[in-house]
Design an enzyme around this catalytic site. Structure first.
Site, PDB file in Angstrom:
ATOM      1  N   GLU A 109     -70.888 -19.626 -37.573  1.00  0.00           N
ATOM      2  CA  GLU A 109     -72.113 -19.487 -38.365  1.00  0.00           C
ATOM      3  C   GLU A 109     -73.314 -19.940 -37.541  1.00  0.00           C
ATOM      4  OE1 GLU A 109     -70.889 -21.745 -41.771  1.00  0.00           O
ATOM      5  OE2 GLU A 109     -69.213 -20.376 -42.052  1.00  0.00           O
ATOM      6  N   GLU A 133     -65.449 -18.921 -43.726  1.00  0.00           N
ATOM      7  CA  GLU A 133     -64.601 -19.605 -42.758  1.00  0.00           C
ATOM      8  C   GLU A 133     -63.206 -19.000 -42.708  1.00  0.00           C
ATOM      9  OE1 GLU A 133     -66.593 -21.253 -44.889  1.00  0.00           O
ATOM     10  OE2 GLU A 133     -68.020 -22.216 -43.548  1.00  0.00           O
ATOM     11  N   PHE A 152     -68.664 -27.921 -39.356  1.00  0.00           N
ATOM     12  CA  PHE A 152     -68.252 -29.300 -39.605  1.00  0.00           C
ATOM     13  C   PHE A 152     -66.757 -29.282 -39.888  1.00  0.00           C
ATOM     14  CE2 PHE A 152     -72.728 -29.339 -40.436  1.00  0.00           C
ATOM     15  CZ  PHE A 152     -73.180 -30.600 -40.092  1.00  0.00           C
ATOM     16  N   ASP A 154     -65.173 -30.873 -41.826  1.00  0.00           N
ATOM     17  CA  ASP A 154     -64.988 -30.979 -43.272  1.00  0.00           C
ATOM     18  C   ASP A 154     -64.763 -29.611 -43.914  1.00  0.00           C
ATOM     19  OD1 ASP A 154     -66.578 -33.935 -43.616  1.00  0.00           O
ATOM     20  OD2 ASP A 154     -67.255 -32.650 -41.994  1.00  0.00           O
ATOM     21  N   PHE A 155     -65.256 -28.562 -43.281  1.00  0.00           N
ATOM     22  CA  PHE A 155     -65.153 -27.227 -43.878  1.00  0.00           C
ATOM     23  C   PHE A 155     -63.762 -26.617 -43.705  1.00  0.00           C
ATOM     24  CE2 PHE A 155     -69.946 -26.586 -42.756  1.00  0.00           C
ATOM     25  CZ  PHE A 155     -70.272 -27.620 -43.620  1.00  0.00           C
ATOM     26  N   ILE A 156     -62.861 -27.370 -43.096  1.00  0.00           N
ATOM     27  CA  ILE A 156     -61.488 -26.880 -42.983  1.00  0.00           C
ATOM     28  C   ILE A 156     -60.912 -26.595 -44.371  1.00  0.00           C
ATOM     29  CG2 ILE A 156     -60.445 -29.195 -42.996  1.00  0.00           C
ATOM     30  CD1 ILE A 156     -59.267 -26.089 -41.008  1.00  0.00           C
ATOM     31  N   HIS A 169     -69.762 -34.205 -44.990  1.00  0.00           N
ATOM     32  CA  HIS A 169     -70.159 -33.786 -43.645  1.00  0.00           C
ATOM     33  C   HIS A 169     -69.951 -34.887 -42.615  1.00  0.00           C
ATOM     34  CE1 HIS A 169     -72.262 -30.676 -45.951  1.00  0.00           C
ATOM     35  NE2 HIS A 169     -72.500 -30.008 -44.852  1.00  0.00           N
TER      36      HIS A 169
END
Ligand SMILES: Cc1ncc(C[n+]2csc(CCOP(=O)(O)OP(=O)(O)O)c2C)c(N)n1
Ligand SMILES: Cc1ncc(C[n+]2csc(CCOP(=O)(O)OP(=O)(O)O)c2C)c(N)n1
Ligand SMILES: [Mg+2]
Ligand SMILES: [Mg+2]
Lengths: 331, 342, 342, 331
Positions: free
Chosen positions: C30, C73, C96, C98-100, C142
């Site tokens: 992104e 994602e 980040f 965290d976006f997993i 985040h």
């Protein structure tokens, strides 16, 4: 919906017709055999059979070569066969034998054969959408004219990856053909309950791509729709969504009592709506193949499936040492 | 009254009792009833869960409380989180724990964090029931044991029962709990039977159970591996070795006290965990004891786990993938310096 | 030639070199360029990554190789996996870590498993670059450090560099690697500068680095915490205590050898890890040493980690959330039985 | 698109008009102030400002009560204010002070106020779709007539959760209103690049639900569309998708140089297209409010924001002990 009955002006060469009929019969035979073997307790694991849906995989894969790729589902045997996977290797894989296409490490839900462009059956519903975009991206980036086909079910099209994958393919104009196998059910849940759209193709408009709905029991209709979509993809014009209305003859997986199905629908799909019977009749009526040729195919397929079972039975299990190969083991 | 019940029967009964007691308890998931909107199945289920664990619930509670979902784990799991924070007490079934890949965000960044991140404003009384475990010939994507992933997330509680009795009592406790609880069900244990009292009872989350007393080695075992440990204990006992089998029952919170006091007695620790070995509950428990129990340790802490590979399909490989009693016997013997005669 | 470069500059340079060397390397994510299809930005980027790490790449490599993705994602991460298994060598940026939560399946069940599950038929040479770490006032969603989650997954490799020099060499090694590698970048280190050689070089994945030698205590520290350890080492050195700071650099594979031989020398171990404490890399390393290094241990294994809570937003709380040099000094002193004068 | 200019026959009571104007000005003022404070280095963290989009949050929330709930985004201040959150508590939260709505533990991206039905700003793009379904499920199950509103951006609508959430709401007929804030960009990426649909409402058809596209700068158009959708939801007829075309006056987050924006668009959105100026003019023209009333609102809001800053500055940070509260800590 484009056509719910055969489009008679689809011109098949004899060779193509033969190939198509053979592949359909291979799938049916293979699955019937797996069904028996499972019932006898010979085969382990979860097994999802493709019988009844042959026209979809075969009608689509008729347009593909080994460098084109497909992504598949938990119900992947039909896709494998249509894409040219070896029956011996497939059956041995389902047996968990080392001679299987994945050395027995994958099993029914994970048969893959990269040399044939079969990128893998997939135990995760919706897993294929992004993957199909990936192989299509490789094709686009390398400027080959190869395409990727993503087979998926009516249940899968409610998963987020449907949305993400098709949107991505659309904006990047990736050479993907999204082929919905709408067999009316996801496990024991009807399509009409789980999905807010009446037809899966209704969703094509959300991505500004063409949508074609066909009778998935009519291999000529599938063949024709796929031709259009595959050519469009090869020309670099982006993805197409094809919905094939079909039916699975067996349960969701082996062991399913199928109480959610109606008696009539079960019966009619085994008879008048059976894709193989329909195609057989067409071949004979149009004199594309003679009766003896059709029978010869049927016989040879039976022998091939017998052979696959024999091959599998006689093959050894993988060695214990295989447990630790094909992966980076960090201890 | 106590009678024999299977693990899946005990889980089924716990849900029924919870739903009778509190009308805010609902159940959602894929085919938890099955056959939604099929004319001849209006008050009946087609499946009652992929392996029949929720069978019969829709008959009693109807389709308003037993909600079949589309295959949209993120969608319904997120819905469960917000339904929980607005007054319901949902049980959300994640058919296989492997499917967490489709809805991790809803647990990791939403449900687990609401209470803390919102300064205590929200509570999220949701219970996620999910199947785990190898041995079912279900291959790499349907056989994982991912409880460590959840144990690592602050804000959620993690329960892994090993018997029908405990499954029932712990599930009822999970449903009563005001934090998100992930409840792991080993699919290969569903048919195991055991004594289960009738009626409503809870077992507190965070209390370990000593499944067998012993003084020579502490063996902490997770879920189905409790039975592997017990099997090994029998064999070892015949050689005069007594292992203490500790079943933590919940991994978060973890009953540190119980583990540490067992090690204080035995001075030796083995952890049996069928999950992959790295950053696992086995390492977690080993690390705990290597810190707070160090002074009582007489020997290295051993972990008996799966190898660091995906779960293979072939029965020939899957059978050696899982921890086995023989291996436990061997490790115990080595630890005690009494190697086995071969 | 070596010159000073920031961490983000080193990472940027590594990508440039990899892309010059191998045209199968592409970058997707992104706003890795930003401004896609904006008329006045055809050959330029608007952002070059949310914190500018990929700045300038689109100028050199064009928009066919630097692919801005929608906020999908799962979509692009799955695409990266299959692109990798069909001939490309993608770098996929997960903005980040965290976006997993939005794309775990693509790693856990797809990319990580292909090679094994397909019996060696596939290889998946993908590199996932992702930001992690607290201290940026970025709050609970985040600021996480989720490398343990990946370390627990067989089939993927995990790299956490602590200096610009290593970031460059390890990223180049990651891109060359034929397995999926997750490359963690601490956002609070991007501006840290250090000596970085020009030109192409790799640092092998799986080799730890001794960041400071010492004989009293082994301190294994992850990522940014290497600097916390070094700061503590300075302070301790003034009191005559010499700690050995071991930077594993990659968590999977883990250089067990390096850790064990350091402990063999010092007989004491502390692990510093800013991630949450349960089922973490800190427990993993502690468990390793409690097993294979047990005989050399003279003291309990200590872990210095974040508490088991989400990352709080308030600077007042976030500052105490992270491990600090003072805490390291304190724990080292206690371990050596020389408590600090207060 | 329903209306790109004010629908003059929207009848507002004076009280409602006053409330709406006040909320819009509160948002603008609050955001302008946060912008300044951030520029001065006083505020920590990532801050995403809502200025420019006021008509959307306010036009929608005008139909909601405290028992109705909303889910929000990373750009959540405007939603909070429109839903009735206290300015002092909001500002203090952004400062990280213990008097903040979340005790300073959440910060700008995680402001929540359950008493006001504000279920939380959300740092995860797309996080709100499933959540909105959840609070709507509670409402439906408990047979209240409450609704849930899900605010989301043009970037978020490509995320899988958009698809999963709307499909779920549609099949379960949940009382949700999905409100797209199409401000043309997701970070530095234009909507027209990232999204394969021309308009977000084009996607409504995929879920068989009504879609309404309005000029999101025209609060009356938003108000009217939301009214229809909220009533539909309260009647139990299921979800609606509303697309509001709008613009953010500031960058994606504070610090963004916004090189991807055109000069002209930037200018016009601050002047002739500004939602607040447009509404102000309308109020005066239609004599809904007098000039002095409008000015009184503006003054009082300025004072309120001053007060919020003062309150925040004077508030203490949370105690160290707060680190371990509000969570189950397992060691
Ligand atoms: C992410 C995920 N969720 C749920 C499942 C369990 N599951 C396996 S197949 C299936 C139904 C799939 O239905 P459909 O897509 O229509 O394919 P069909 O089985 O009809 O061919 C489900 C729910 C899964 N494998 N993966
Ligand atoms: C799952 C996820 N992916 C990426 C991001 C990073 N991110 C934060 S805001 C944003 C853009 C959102 O765009 P849009 O939805 O249009 O909302 P807007 O900022 O325009 O209000 C991105 C990519 C995120 N927070 N979460
Ligand atoms: Mg189906
Ligand atoms: Mg936007």
């Amino acid at each position: 919906m484009k056509a719910l009955e055969s489009n008679k002006d689809v011109a098949l060469t004899k060779e193509k017709a033969q190939w198509m009929y053979q592949k359909m019969v291979e799938i049916r035979n293979f699955e019937d055999r797996v069904h028996e073997l499972f019932a006898k307790g010979i085969l382990p694991g979860f097994v999802h059979l493709y019988a009844g849906e042959e026209a979809v995989a075969v009608g689509v894969c008729a347009h593909l070569n080994d460098k084109d790729s497909i992504t598949s589902t938990h119900r992947g045997h039909g896709h494998c066969i249509a894409k040219g996977c070896d029956l011996d290797g497939m059956m041995a894989e389902i047996y968990g034998k080392v001679t299987g296409l994945c050395k027995g490490k994958g099993g029914s839900m994970h048969i893959a054969d990269f040399d044939k462009g079969m990128l893998g059956a997939n135990g995760i519903v919706g897993g294929g959408f992004p993957l199909a975009c990936g192989s299509a991206l490789t094709a686009k980036y390398k400027k080959t004219d190869n395409v990727s086909v993503c087979f998926f079910g009516d249940g899968a099209q409610n998963h987020g990856t449907f949305h993400e994958g098709i949107n991505l393919a659309a904006i990047w104009k990736l050479p993907v053909v999204f082929v919905a196998e709408n067999n009316g059910y996801a496990e024991a849940t009807p399509f009409s309950y789980a999905s807010s759209c009446k037809s899966i193709v209704d969703r094509a408009i959300a991505y500004n791509i063409p949508g074609i709905k066909v009778d998935g029991k009519d291999i000529l209709a599938v063949y024709q729709a796929a031709e259009e979509a595959v050519l469009r993809a090869r020309r670099g014009e982006g993805p197409t969504l094809i919905e094939c209305v079909t039916y699975r003859n067996y349960g969701h997986f082996e062991g399913d009592a199928q109480t959610y199905k109606g008696d009539q629908e079960k019966a009619e799909h085994k008879q008048e709506k059976d894709a193989i019977l329909l195609f057989r009749k067409h071949l004979l009526n149009e004199q594309l193949l003679a009766e003896n040729e059709v029978v010869a195919i049927e016989k040879s397929v039976e022998a091939a499936v017998d052979q696959a079972v024999k091959f599998s039975e006689e093959s050894p299990y993988p060695n214990a040492s295989e447990l630790l190969t094909d992966v980076y083991v960090s201890y | 009254m106590t009678r024999k019940l299977s693990m899946s029967g005990a889980i089924n009964e716990a849900m029924k009792l919870a739903m009778r007691k509190d009308e805010n308890v609902i159940l959602m998931g894929e085919d938890v009833a099955g056959g939604a909107q099929v004319d001849h199945l209006q008050d009946e289920d087609a499946w009652g869960g992929v392996l029949g664990v929720t069978k019969g619930l829709v008959q009693e509670f109807g389709r308003e409380r037993i909600l079949d979902t589309p295959i949209t784990e993120a969608g319904y799991m997120g819905a469960a989180m917000a339904a929980a924070s607005t007054g319901l007490r949902p049980i959300a079934e994640l058919m296989f724990n492997d499917f967490i890949g489709s809805c991790l965000d809803e647990v990791l960044n939403q449900g687990a964090k609401f209470r803390y991140m919102f300064g205590g404003k929200a509570q999220v009384p949701v219970t996620i029931r999910t199947m785990h475990g190898a041995g079912f010939r279900a291959a790499a994507q349907h056989s994982q044991s991912l409880y460590a992933l959840f144990t690592a997330i602050p804000g959620v509680k993690v329960v892994v029962p090993s018997t029908p009795y405990e499954a029932k009592g712990l599930l009822l406790a999970a449903i009563e709990d005001n934090d998100p609880v992930i409840f792991f069900e080993d699919k290969t244990l569903y048919n195991m039977t055991g004594d289960v009292p009738e009626g409503y009872y809870t077992i507190p989350i965070g209390k370990a159970d000593i499944k067998r007393e012993g003084s020579d080695v502490t063996v902490v075992a997770i879920g189905k591996q409790v039975h592997t440990a017990l099997e090994a204990a029998e064999q070892l006992s015949q050689k005069g070795i007594e292992i203490e089998v500790v079943d933590p029952r919940s991994l978060s919170p973890l009953d540190e006290e119980a583990i540490l006091s067992s090690v204080e007695k035995t001075n030796r620790l083995i952890v049996i965990d069928e999950a992959n070995p790295r950053c696992s509950i086995a390492t977690d428990i080993a690390a705990l004891v290597a810190d707070k129990g160090f002074d009582h340790l007489d020997a290295p802490i051993k972990r008996i786990t799966a190898p660091h590979t995906p779960v293979p399909f072939s029965p020939a490989l899957e059978d050696i993938y899982l921890p086995k009693a023989e291996r436990v016997v061997k490790v115990v013997s080595e630890l005690l310096g009494t190697p086995l005669e071969v």
